[in-house]
Design a protein around this motif. Sequence first.
Motif, PDB file in Angstrom:
ATOM      1  N   THR A   1      52.317 -98.462  13.770  1.00 27.23           N
ATOM      2  CA  THR A   1      53.681 -98.410  13.804  1.00 27.23           C
ATOM      3  C   THR A   1      54.178 -97.203  12.838  1.00 27.23           C
ATOM      4  O   THR A   1      53.501 -96.669  12.233  1.00 27.23           O
TER       5      THR A   1
ATOM      6  N   VAL B   1      63.483 -97.965  13.233  1.00 25.94           N
ATOM      7  CA  VAL B   1      62.267 -97.705  14.028  1.00 25.94           C
ATOM      8  C   VAL B   1      61.011 -98.240  13.258  1.00 25.94           C
ATOM      9  O   VAL B   1      60.117 -98.044  13.686  1.00 25.94           O
TER      10      VAL B   1
ATOM     11  N   GLN C   1      59.043-100.538  12.492  1.00 22.21           N
ATOM     12  CA  GLN C   1      58.203-101.375  13.256  1.00 22.21           C
ATOM     13  C   GLN C   1      57.930-101.238  14.624  1.00 22.21           C
ATOM     14  O   GLN C   1      57.087-101.925  15.134  1.00 22.21           O
ATOM     15  N   ARG C   2      58.436-100.054  15.223  1.00 21.48           N
ATOM     16  CA  ARG C   2      58.149 -99.531  16.376  1.00 21.48           C
ATOM     17  C   ARG C   2      56.846 -99.047  16.455  1.00 21.48           C
ATOM     18  O   ARG C   2      56.250 -98.510  15.547  1.00 21.48           O
ATOM     19  N   GLN C   3      56.135 -99.105  17.564  1.00 16.96           N
ATOM     20  CA  GLN C   3      54.710 -98.354  17.901  1.00 16.96           C
ATOM     21  C   GLN C   3      55.286 -96.724  17.965  1.00 16.96           C
ATOM     22  O   GLN C   3      55.965 -96.546  18.642  1.00 16.96           O
TER      23      GLN C   3
ATOM     24  N   ASP D   1      55.341 -95.609  21.464  1.00 17.12           N
ATOM     25  CA  ASP D   1      56.706 -95.792  22.328  1.00 17.12           C
ATOM     26  C   ASP D   1      57.840 -95.066  21.964  1.00 17.12           C
ATOM     27  O   ASP D   1      58.797 -95.350  22.731  1.00 17.12           O
ATOM     28  N   LEU D   2      57.727 -94.263  21.125  1.00 15.92           N
ATOM     29  CA  LEU D   2      59.018 -93.308  20.649  1.00 15.92           C
ATOM     30  C   LEU D   2      59.154 -91.950  21.744  1.00 15.92           C
ATOM     31  O   LEU D   2      58.218 -91.890  22.338  1.00 15.92           O
TER      32      LEU D   2
END
Length: 265
Positions: A87, A115, A117-119, A122-123
């Motif tokens: 993350t 963002v 907790q986004r991987q 995936d950005l």
Amino acid sequence: MTDDALIRADHLTVTLDAHPVLSDVTLAIRPGEIVTILGPNGSGKSTLLRALLGILPATRGRVTRRAGLGIGYVPQRLAIDRTLPMTVRRFLSLPARVADAAAAAALARVGLPDVAQRQMADLSGGQFQRVLLARALLSQPQLLVLDEPTQGLDQPGEAAFYRLIEEVRRETGVAVLMVSHDLHVVMAASDRVICLNGHICCEGTPRVVSTAPEYRALFGLGTQGALALYQHVHDHSHDAGGQGHAHPRHAHDHDHADSHGHHHA
């Protein structure tokens, strides 16, 4: 050069595998200024950064850094294993644990408040670079070193990133040393542009493009130009091997050109 420099090179020469990569480079980065180093691939830009950061030793000359200088580094590329869960929040705590409040503030500063907790995998390219910038800012450095930070971004993404760097400098007073291989695109807020090809060929101040309607339409510049596109006037040659032919170093202005190469008065 004055003694207030954060970092300086004096007659720096670096030889790698018996091949001179940098020759007699003298420069200084002072508090709060933005300096862009331009040069084609193979011109010694990465070698210069590594020497300034103390990763590579000088063959001749020397590099001096202010005692206790804090440097935030944004690398050219950072490979993230897309099969490895990571993350944004965890990434910001590598290698040293960072408090939640500090991580949240850094992400908000770069325009990515949601963002955490986004991987990482995936950005988008632009988001990834902003997260790298947030990580570099966590230590509240006096100097940001950016190695081709907009490589792979489209022009609007590049302009937005440059605007962000300008805002960070204005709000924090951090000095910025940026490297680019694009000889025709320079951040308008750059105080100095240095053209490197094994040696310093020339340096000058880019003028902000403020009147061309094409720029306003593309980038919404308003009153402050976020992206200065200019035609770089070479007074020297760029050989494929990176061995430039030395000509007198001097400061000069540049003609402005839009993305199609059209010049504006």
